[in-house]
Motif scaffolding. Structure first.
Motif, short mmCIF file in Angstrom:
data_model
loop_
_atom_site.label_atom_id
_atom_site.label_comp_id
_atom_site.label_asym_id
_atom_site.label_seq_id
_atom_site.Cartn_x
_atom_site.Cartn_y
_atom_site.Cartn_z
N GLU A 111 56.63 51.30 67.17
CA GLU A 111 57.76 52.18 67.43
C GLU A 111 57.76 53.34 66.43
O GLU A 111 57.23 53.24 65.32
CB GLU A 111 59.08 51.42 67.36
CG GLU A 111 59.37 50.74 66.04
CD GLU A 111 58.79 49.34 65.95
OE1 GLU A 111 59.18 48.61 65.02
OE2 GLU A 111 57.94 48.99 66.80
N ALA A 112 58.36 54.47 66.85
CA ALA A 112 58.28 55.73 66.10
C ALA A 112 58.78 55.59 64.67
O ALA A 112 58.24 56.21 63.75
CB ALA A 112 59.06 56.82 66.83
N GLU A 113 59.83 54.77 64.45
CA GLU A 113 60.40 54.64 63.11
C GLU A 113 59.38 54.09 62.11
O GLU A 113 59.41 54.43 60.93
CB GLU A 113 61.64 53.73 63.15
CG GLU A 113 62.84 54.32 63.86
CD GLU A 113 62.71 54.28 65.37
OE1 GLU A 113 61.76 53.62 65.87
OE2 GLU A 113 63.52 54.93 66.06
N ARG A 114 58.47 53.23 62.56
CA ARG A 114 57.43 52.68 61.70
C ARG A 114 56.15 53.50 61.76
O ARG A 114 55.41 53.57 60.79
CB ARG A 114 57.13 51.24 62.11
CG ARG A 114 58.27 50.25 61.86
CD ARG A 114 57.96 48.92 62.51
NE ARG A 114 56.68 48.39 62.06
CZ ARG A 114 55.99 47.46 62.74
NH1 ARG A 114 56.46 46.99 63.88
NH2 ARG A 114 54.84 47.02 62.29
N LEU A 116 55.60 56.91 62.24
CA LEU A 116 55.55 58.19 61.54
C LEU A 116 55.27 58.03 60.05
O LEU A 116 54.42 58.72 59.49
CB LEU A 116 56.83 58.98 61.78
CG LEU A 116 56.96 59.63 63.16
CD1 LEU A 116 58.35 60.24 63.34
CD2 LEU A 116 55.90 60.69 63.36
N PRO A 117 55.96 57.12 59.34
CA PRO A 117 55.63 56.94 57.91
C PRO A 117 54.19 56.50 57.66
O PRO A 117 53.56 56.94 56.70
CB PRO A 117 56.62 55.86 57.45
CG PRO A 117 57.76 55.95 58.42
CD PRO A 117 57.13 56.31 59.73
N GLN A 152 56.06 66.68 66.27
CA GLN A 152 57.05 66.04 65.41
C GLN A 152 56.41 65.55 64.11
O GLN A 152 56.99 65.70 63.01
CB GLN A 152 57.71 64.87 66.14
CG GLN A 152 58.57 65.26 67.33
CD GLN A 152 59.95 65.76 66.91
OE1 GLN A 152 60.20 66.00 65.73
NE2 GLN A 152 60.84 65.91 67.87
N ARG A 156 57.38 66.97 60.36
CA ARG A 156 57.98 66.08 59.37
C ARG A 156 57.09 65.90 58.15
O ARG A 156 57.58 65.76 57.03
CB ARG A 156 58.29 64.73 60.01
CG ARG A 156 59.42 64.80 61.04
CD ARG A 156 59.76 63.45 61.61
NE ARG A 156 60.18 62.49 60.60
CZ ARG A 156 60.63 61.27 60.88
NH1 ARG A 156 60.74 60.89 62.15
NH2 ARG A 156 60.99 60.44 59.92
#
Length: 229
Positions: A111-114, A116-117, A152, A156
């Motif tokens: 999922e994007a929340e995990r 991207l970092p 994105q 970021r």
């Protein structure tokens, strides 16, 4: 090839090395195996390919490319000094490729929340993260349809973008065709490394994040379109 690496070479790496060194050597092994594979295809007369404009010291960048063929990742990974990529989680359990993606420590498509970092950390540490913004192979004869995930990530992380425009002279190994369908003429691939950019050079940072992502996506769509100037 993937099975041989998994059974013979990568277990030795796991015994002798850990962490960053293991990942780097595993990715270098994949690079050399892909170089051997591409040399074999050229030697057998299956295809031709050439690379133009690749910087001599390429690192710490988000590599974005169009995706006309099944071989795009193979060709890029054979040329880039290192190559991280985002792969489907299902490949972790693939009998032929599972050991490869685990040894190379590729980034799972979570999922994007995990996600991207993880991506930002790899690029900021000097790695090269390869992304195909279309999300799948290009439909022949149709304009590029890019998703906004790559934009994105670039916005970021504020890391350089390295666009690569891939052109194939023939319709070959597309998603719509069977892998054994051969074109009438030998395919010729060109991997064109375009000038690096940053998101700040393209978008107006005073706009909202959704607007800037759309703006950067439109820019990437234009420069990655085969035949663009």
């Amino acid at each position: 090839g993937g099975l041989l690496l998994t059974l013979c070479w990568f277990p030795l790496l796991a015994l002798c090395l850990r962490g960053e060194r293991r990942r780097t050597l595993a990715q270098a092994s994949i690079k050399q195996s892909f170089r051997l594979f591409m040399s074999l295809l050229e030697g057998l007369g299956v295809l031709d390919y050439r690379v133009s404009g690749m910087p001599k010291d390429l690192r710490g960048a988000l590599v974005v490319a169009n995706h006309p063929s099944l071989l795009d990742y193979v060709m890029l990974a054979a040329e880039l000094p290192v190559c991280d990529c985002i792969v489907k989680q299902a490949l972790w359990h693939n009998p032929f490729l599972g050991g490869v993606v685990r040894a190379a420590d590729y980034i799972p498509n979570v999922e994007a929340e995990r996600l991207l970092p993880l991506c930002m950390a790899r690029v900021r540490s000097g790695g090269l993260l390869l992304v195909f913004p279309e999300g799948t192979r290009t439909t022949p004869g149709q304009p590029l349809q890019l998703q906004r995930g790559a934009a994105q990530l670039a916005l970021r992380s504020q890391v350089p973008l390295q666009p690569v425009r891939i052109h194939c002279s023939e319709r070959f190994l597309t998603k719509q065709d069977k892998w054994f369908r051969t074109p009438k003429h030998k395919p010729s691939f060109t991997l064109e490394f375009l000038p690096q950019i940053t998101a700040a050079e393209v978008v107006d940072n005073e706009q909202g994040s959704a607007l800037t992502a759309r703006q950067l996506t439109r820019f990437l769509t234009k420069v990655l379109q085969p035949g663009a100037q």
